[in-house]
Design a protein around this motif. Sequence first.
Motif, PDB file in Angstrom:
ATOM      1  N   LEU A 223       0.679  -1.181  -0.043  1.00 25.76           N
ATOM      2  CA  LEU A 223       0.248   0.036   0.088  1.00 25.76           C
ATOM      3  C   LEU A 223       0.865   1.110   0.207  1.00 25.76           C
ATOM      4  CD1 LEU A 223      -2.986   0.987   0.409  1.00 25.76           C
ATOM      5  CD2 LEU A 223      -2.807   1.193   2.700  1.00 25.76           C
ATOM      6  N   PHE A 224       1.840   1.295   0.720  1.00 24.33           N
ATOM      7  CA  PHE A 224       2.942   2.272   0.864  1.00 24.33           C
ATOM      8  C   PHE A 224       3.427   2.519  -0.466  1.00 24.33           C
ATOM      9  CE2 PHE A 224       7.131   3.982   1.609  1.00 24.33           C
ATOM     10  CZ  PHE A 224       6.682   5.043   2.290  1.00 24.33           C
ATOM     11  N   LEU A 225       3.913   1.437  -1.230  1.00 23.61           N
ATOM     12  CA  LEU A 225       4.510   1.510  -2.382  1.00 23.61           C
ATOM     13  C   LEU A 225       3.496   2.259  -3.475  1.00 23.61           C
ATOM     14  CD1 LEU A 225       7.205   0.494  -3.194  1.00 23.61           C
ATOM     15  CD2 LEU A 225       6.396  -1.353  -4.191  1.00 23.61           C
ATOM     16  N   GLY A 226       2.188   1.807  -3.286  1.00 27.33           N
ATOM     17  CA  GLY A 226       1.132   2.490  -4.453  1.00 27.33           C
ATOM     18  C   GLY A 226       1.242   3.873  -4.090  1.00 27.33           C
ATOM     19  N   ASN A 227       0.865   4.412  -2.858  1.00 26.11           N
ATOM     20  CA  ASN A 227       0.669   5.647  -2.403  1.00 26.11           C
ATOM     21  C   ASN A 227       2.035   6.531  -2.739  1.00 26.11           C
ATOM     22  OD1 ASN A 227      -1.828   5.177  -1.480  1.00 26.11           O
ATOM     23  ND2 ASN A 227      -1.137   4.597   0.471  1.00 26.11           N
ATOM     24  N   THR A 228       3.163   5.918  -2.429  1.00 28.45           N
ATOM     25  CA  THR A 228       4.364   6.428  -2.831  1.00 28.45           C
ATOM     26  C   THR A 228       4.645   7.062  -4.468  1.00 28.45           C
ATOM     27  OG1 THR A 228       5.460   5.390  -1.149  1.00 28.45           O
ATOM     28  CG2 THR A 228       7.067   6.500  -3.044  1.00 28.45           C
ATOM     29  N   LEU A 229       4.061   6.042  -5.153  1.00 26.26           N
ATOM     30  CA  LEU A 229       4.014   6.191  -6.745  1.00 26.26           C
ATOM     31  C   LEU A 229       3.073   7.273  -7.033  1.00 26.26           C
ATOM     32  CD1 LEU A 229       4.526   2.742  -8.352  1.00 26.26           C
ATOM     33  CD2 LEU A 229       5.278   4.922  -9.189  1.00 26.26           C
ATOM     34  N   ALA A 230       1.960   7.345  -6.323  1.00 25.09           N
ATOM     35  CA  ALA A 230       0.829   8.179  -6.616  1.00 25.09           C
ATOM     36  C   ALA A 230       1.658   9.627  -6.213  1.00 25.09           C
ATOM     37  CB  ALA A 230      -0.198   8.252  -5.816  1.00 25.09           C
ATOM     38  N   ALA A 231       2.108   9.683  -5.367  1.00 26.30           N
ATOM     39  CA  ALA A 231       2.659  11.039  -4.536  1.00 26.30           C
ATOM     40  C   ALA A 231       3.765  11.494  -5.504  1.00 26.30           C
ATOM     41  CB  ALA A 231       3.199  10.820  -3.241  1.00 26.30           C
ATOM     42  N   LEU A 232       4.572  10.602  -5.882  1.00 22.74           N
ATOM     43  CA  LEU A 232       5.906  10.776  -6.961  1.00 22.74           C
ATOM     44  C   LEU A 232       5.332  11.347  -8.215  1.00 22.74           C
ATOM     45  CD1 LEU A 232       8.083   7.782  -6.584  1.00 22.74           C
ATOM     46  CD2 LEU A 232       8.739   9.941  -5.717  1.00 22.74           C
ATOM     47  N   SER A 233       3.924  10.684  -8.732  1.00 18.84           N
ATOM     48  CA  SER A 233       3.527  11.396 -10.001  1.00 18.84           C
ATOM     49  C   SER A 233       2.966  12.676  -9.792  1.00 18.84           C
ATOM     50  CB  SER A 233       2.309  10.511 -10.177  1.00 18.84           C
ATOM     51  OG  SER A 233       1.655  10.801 -11.199  1.00 18.84           O
ATOM     52  N   ASP A 234       2.202  12.938  -8.673  1.00 17.64           N
ATOM     53  CA  ASP A 234       1.752  14.308  -8.269  1.00 17.64           C
ATOM     54  C   ASP A 234       2.818  15.372  -8.111  1.00 17.64           C
ATOM     55  OD1 ASP A 234      -0.871  13.342  -8.400  1.00 17.64           O
ATOM     56  OD2 ASP A 234      -1.225  13.151  -6.251  1.00 17.64           O
ATOM     57  N   SER A 235       4.129  15.042  -7.510  1.00 21.11           N
ATOM     58  CA  SER A 235       5.017  15.756  -7.582  1.00 21.11           C
ATOM     59  C   SER A 235       5.622  16.529  -8.484  1.00 21.11           C
ATOM     60  CB  SER A 235       6.259  15.217  -6.529  1.00 21.11           C
ATOM     61  OG  SER A 235       6.973  14.293  -7.430  1.00 21.11           O
ATOM     62  N   ARG A 236       5.477  15.834  -9.678  1.00 26.72           N
ATOM     63  CA  ARG A 236       5.686  16.461 -10.911  1.00 26.72           C
ATOM     64  C   ARG A 236       4.802  17.621 -11.288  1.00 26.72           C
ATOM     65  NH1 ARG A 236      10.034  15.807 -11.099  1.00 26.72           N
ATOM     66  NH2 ARG A 236       9.597  15.565  -9.303  1.00 26.72           N
ATOM     67  N   PHE A 237       3.952  17.892 -10.526  1.00 29.39           N
ATOM     68  CA  PHE A 237       3.087  19.104 -11.159  1.00 29.39           C
ATOM     69  C   PHE A 237       2.981  19.983  -9.899  1.00 29.39           C
ATOM     70  CE2 PHE A 237       1.529  15.428 -13.238  1.00 29.39           C
ATOM     71  CZ  PHE A 237       1.566  15.973 -14.610  1.00 29.39           C
ATOM     72  N   TYR A 238       3.674  19.819  -8.933  1.00 24.51           N
ATOM     73  CA  TYR A 238       3.980  20.764  -7.508  1.00 24.51           C
ATOM     74  C   TYR A 238       4.349  22.020  -7.764  1.00 24.51           C
ATOM     75  CZ  TYR A 238       4.079  21.399  -2.559  1.00 24.51           C
ATOM     76  OH  TYR A 238       3.899  21.698  -1.271  1.00 24.51           O
ATOM     77  N   GLY A 239       5.225  22.081  -8.820  1.00 23.96           N
ATOM     78  CA  GLY A 239       5.586  23.386  -9.358  1.00 23.96           C
ATOM     79  C   GLY A 239       6.579  24.235  -8.425  1.00 23.96           C
ATOM     80  N   ALA A 240       7.253  23.228  -7.347  1.00 16.51           N
ATOM     81  CA  ALA A 240       8.148  24.186  -6.553  1.00 16.51           C
ATOM     82  C   ALA A 240       9.367  23.098  -6.105  1.00 16.51           C
ATOM     83  CB  ALA A 240       7.453  24.457  -5.197  1.00 16.51           C
ATOM     84  N   PRO A 241      10.434  23.807  -6.126  1.00 21.71           N
ATOM     85  CA  PRO A 241      11.305  22.857  -5.794  1.00 21.71           C
ATOM     86  C   PRO A 241      11.594  22.242  -4.262  1.00 21.71           C
ATOM     87  CG  PRO A 241      12.384  25.035  -5.782  1.00 21.71           C
ATOM     88  CD  PRO A 241      10.997  25.195  -6.215  1.00 21.71           C
ATOM     89  N   LEU A 242      10.790  22.894  -3.583  1.00 20.82           N
ATOM     90  CA  LEU A 242      10.663  22.804  -2.053  1.00 20.82           C
ATOM     91  C   LEU A 242       9.565  22.404  -1.456  1.00 20.82           C
ATOM     92  CD1 LEU A 242      13.377  25.350  -0.926  1.00 20.82           C
ATOM     93  CD2 LEU A 242      13.936  22.926  -0.946  1.00 20.82           C
ATOM     94  N   TYR A 243       9.277  21.564  -0.739  1.00 24.42           N
ATOM     95  CA  TYR A 243       8.222  21.514   0.232  1.00 24.42           C
ATOM     96  C   TYR A 243       8.437  21.823   1.652  1.00 24.42           C
ATOM     97  CZ  TYR A 243       5.087  19.242   3.387  1.00 24.42           C
ATOM     98  OH  TYR A 243       4.265  18.886   4.633  1.00 24.42           O
ATOM     99  N   PHE A 244       7.732  22.767   2.411  1.00 27.06           N
ATOM    100  CA  PHE A 244       7.915  23.166   3.358  1.00 27.06           C
ATOM    101  C   PHE A 244       6.845  22.473   4.554  1.00 27.06           C
ATOM    102  CE2 PHE A 244       9.147  26.456   0.735  1.00 27.06           C
ATOM    103  CZ  PHE A 244      10.446  26.842   1.380  1.00 27.06           C
ATOM    104  N   GLN A 245       7.607  21.688   5.562  1.00 25.53           N
ATOM    105  CA  GLN A 245       6.849  20.910   6.447  1.00 25.53           C
ATOM    106  C   GLN A 245       6.869  21.935   8.057  1.00 25.53           C
ATOM    107  OE1 GLN A 245       8.397  17.151   7.540  1.00 25.53           O
ATOM    108  NE2 GLN A 245       6.459  16.584   8.476  1.00 25.53           N
ATOM    109  N   LEU A 246       5.523  21.947   8.270  1.00 22.08           N
ATOM    110  CA  LEU A 246       5.466  22.935   9.499  1.00 22.08           C
ATOM    111  C   LEU A 246       5.639  21.720  10.722  1.00 22.08           C
ATOM    112  CD1 LEU A 246       4.403  25.227  11.146  1.00 22.08           C
ATOM    113  CD2 LEU A 246       2.225  24.103  10.960  1.00 22.08           C
ATOM    114  N   THR A 247       6.464  22.358  11.386  1.00 18.97           N
ATOM    115  CA  THR A 247       7.208  21.236  12.595  1.00 18.97           C
ATOM    116  C   THR A 247       6.785  21.830  13.887  1.00 18.97           C
ATOM    117  OG1 THR A 247       9.307  22.371  12.135  1.00 18.97           O
ATOM    118  CG2 THR A 247       9.242  20.136  11.522  1.00 18.97           C
ATOM    119  N   ASP A 248       6.597  23.135  13.908  1.00 17.64           N
ATOM    120  CA  ASP A 248       6.329  23.685  15.157  1.00 17.64           C
ATOM    121  C   ASP A 248       5.811  25.203  15.056  1.00 17.64           C
ATOM    122  OD1 ASP A 248       5.951  23.931  17.920  1.00 17.64           O
ATOM    123  OD2 ASP A 248       7.928  24.130  18.412  1.00 17.64           O
ATOM    124  N   TYR A 249       5.175  25.551  15.880  1.00 22.66           N
ATOM    125  CA  TYR A 249       4.463  26.904  15.687  1.00 22.66           C
ATOM    126  C   TYR A 249       4.423  27.733  17.164  1.00 22.66           C
ATOM    127  CZ  TYR A 249       0.027  25.151  16.905  1.00 22.66           C
ATOM    128  OH  TYR A 249      -1.079  24.375  17.468  1.00 22.66           O
TER     129      TYR A 249
END
Lengths: 381, 687
Positions: free
Chosen positions: B569-595
């Motif tokens: 399942l993880f593999l399938g979801n990873t592939l889906a996200a890899l595919s979507d990442s082609r259209f993310y349009g940004a070189p970086l993803y910003f993960q919120l860790t604390d606020y």
Amino acid sequence: MTELAQPGIHPAHAPHRDPLGWLYLLALIGGAGVALLRYGALMDGYDTAILLLQVPVLAAIGRHWAAFRPYLTAVATLSIASIGLYGGDLARAEQTFALKYLISSQTAIMWMSALYLIATGAYWLGLLTRSAFADRTGGALLWSGTAMGTTGLLVRWFESYLMGPRIGHIPISNLYEVMVLFCLITALLYLYYEHRYATRKMGAFVSLIISAAVAFLLWYAFTRGAAEIQPLIPALQSYWMKVHVPTNFIGYGAFSLAAMVGVGQLLVERGVLASRLPDPRVLEDVMYRAIAIGFAFFTIATILGALWAAEAWGTYWQWDPKETWALIVWLNYAAWLHMRLTKGLRGTMLAWWAVIGLLVTTFAFIGVNMFLTGLHSYGSI
Amino acid sequence: MQRGTLRDLFELLSSMRFAISLLTVLGIASIIGTVIQQGQPYNAYLNQFGPFWFPMLERTGLYNLYNTSWFVVILAFLVLSTSLCIIRQTTPMLREIRGYREHAREASLRQFAHQHGFRAGIAPADAQARVLTYMRDSGFSARSNARADGGVLIAAKQGSASRSGYFLAHGAIVLICVGGLLDGDLPLRVRMALGGKASTTAGQLIVEMPESSRMGEDNWSFRGNLFIPEGRSNRTAVLRLGDGILLQPLPFSVALTKFHIEHYDNGSPSRFASDIVITDDASGETLSHTLEVNRPLTHRGVTLYQSGFEDGGSMLRLTARSLSADAALATTQVEGAVGDSLAIEAGKHPYKLELTDFRAFNVEDFGSPTQEAETSAGLAQLQRQLGSGAISASSRDLRNLGPSFGYKLRDAAGQAREFHNYMMPVEQRGAWFIISGMREEAGTDFRYIRFPLDDDGRIDTWFDIHKIFMDPRRHAQIAARFAQRSLPGADSATRERFVATALHTASLFAERGYEGVGRFIESTIPAAEQERAMDVFSKVLQGMVWEAWLLAREQAGLAEPVMDDKHALFLGNTLAALSDSRFYGAPLYFQLTDYTLRQATVLQVTRSPGKPLVYLGSLLMVLGIFAMLYIRERRLFVLVKPDGDTLVALSTNRRTMDVDDIFRHHAESLRARLAPASTDPLPEHTP
């Protein structure tokens, strides 16, 4: 034409010859007294004032309209019974037979819906077969439905407090609840004219608009789960809601009634059902009275809305779509009244106008929430 | 001649026709105003109507219709018309109210719709006394007039106050319109024109705004917003005017100590409140107050309302992770407050990270009420509707998705994409994800990418796989390992073909994700075999990604993962996200860790001088309407001629059905008093 008894000077029952009237008055005073003694400490000035004001208002209505007394008695009895059966535990709605199938709020509202639909059938049967019995049955069913619906709303009010003191609020805060209110007010206004003009022949038409509202109500409850009690968002937590909304619905109800009577009048003028419906003069008179009372209350409601808006949104008028459409409705009926009262216009034209006015009113009531975005979004579908 | 023209003009302006025409135009304009949403940013209109219609509609003022000059002019004309109408009606109305018409001629009484004649059995003087008594007892005020022929006419009236309703209701319209004009944009525009002020564009720092956009403290009519972050204070409100803004200094400053949001159990808000401290400029006195929705506070002529809330500059700690295909960027930590604009280096390209928004709660409905309704039959459905209104008949499923933040990533060319990232993982179809939304244009919907969580509940594995799998330089290595594992005993030619296929698939996927693979299949493979081909391609992709995962584990010195359902399942979801990442349009993803949360309140501040006028007008309106509709003006005339011929006539300004009864009642009573012996039947209906 004996059935077309003349309206007007109905000498009110002289109280000293009317023991039931005295009993009714005593019950009102007693009820208010008990409420004040038991719960007075929990009420603020407005609550107390409204409670005390209810006594003379309800007494006056009961004095001029005897049929109102059994209705109010039934509502009081059923509501108190329901509250007693709950015993402070919401879960009893599923366990106690009388609650589940008779007088819990949702069940009572379903009964109201059923009774209104059957009443519509009875009125039409009476109209088409000229059966006075069917007409009387229609009237009795309409009264019963109104009693059940009122009980439903009152119990719903109580239930909302059982969900939590912070959640409790008057059940006129969303489209589902006001739709019930609309049915009740339209029915009561009609029943009053039925008494006043001593004819049940307008019931077939007026009950149609009530049935349409019931159909909407059922669709809304069954497909959208709209019947669930929702807590109030901060913007609605105001005393103004308690006065603004019901006043508005007296307006909507009266306008709808006028439009349905207008439909009747248009048919009679074309010779359709002419011998079965009241004289056009009666229809015209009812239409005028309904629009006059509707206009007066709609004016007050709009002003109350403006006073509330001034508190909640910081300005009494900001051309929000709902406000704007309320103004258009108001202008429409103001023009109608001008035409009748100062230009002396009568007949077909005014009847058509009242019917078209219903379209404008319906749009202001429901259409705005469906199609336009604005501040009244809590009424959205 | 000129006098005649003026009179004509007066007649026109004061006519009901003119007023109704104005009201009709006003009504139609108002309807247009409800269809076009008012007071939006002009960019939104440009998007909605396109470059052709936008300037036209702008010129006609449709974006702020209720404050455009033509709308205000119509309103002013309505005030004028109604005022003139009142002036014109005053004299005849007053005459109507005061007069008894005791000089009415018999001929005109005979024109009345309600009249009845009989012969009195008593002398006129006697009759007069009896009629007067009757009138007084019936609530009429009466006046009698001895006629030249020896007869007498008694003229009585009641309900003349009905006519005062006309003055009340129409005067009310004037008051309400004047009050409304005073509270609209008009005084502000006049003040701007007189004081040489001009609005400026939004989005500048307040201190940088020109002096010409600052109104004086003496401005007596305005409505604006006051934005105050927690722990700060503000004394300058922002007024919106068309697409621009103006600044309005207040005679006091308002500090926000704390902003409260409370929720009900179902997640909907139950209370918004601001703890504020007001400090007077003049006296230096302070006032502490908690401002709530529906409970405004008036201080020194300015009324404050709790109107909204925003983020007031919450501190966000972010982890920037590489999504770049060509050069893997190092994972870095970024810190900034909402409202900040940070310079970010992504490889050789400079970016600007604009932190725009932060929300600590995101309550969303995951239920689908219609679905459940369809699955159960009629009676069961009814059964569910019965009972108390408290028990839910819907399948509402409200969940708090936790904190989220919004940002824009702007490249060197000034192009920006907008992002909306959630902090906490969300469960969907048995797996957990961290979600990030992206859109290229404001006003469109966000498209979401779902990063799957690994065994440790982190998104690190996905990014490790991404780093290896999306690097074209490593494809050869992965493909070789994949071939080795899948075809351990195959000859080199078969293996080479296999590697070539794997490499081709990976490069297609690396370029445009599943879409690239799909396009290739559609354009090169016959329709009948496309499905089978897709199957092969996805097996190859899964194998390659699995290999990339193993490589990542190896590099980190970790054990090989076991291939089970969960990992599949993880593999399938990873592939889906890899595919979507082609259209993310940004070189970086910003993960919120604390606020660190810092909220801001938005108060509405107003001075509305027209309010008392409008309220007074409203009161008069209600009184006027009730007077006009429910006070019935009736005039009753009794003419007794010397020979005893008597005429009773009634006129009324409201012809309702009960008038017939009332007339009959009066006529009968009067006849009984004047001619007890008479037995003529009274008319059933009057014409």
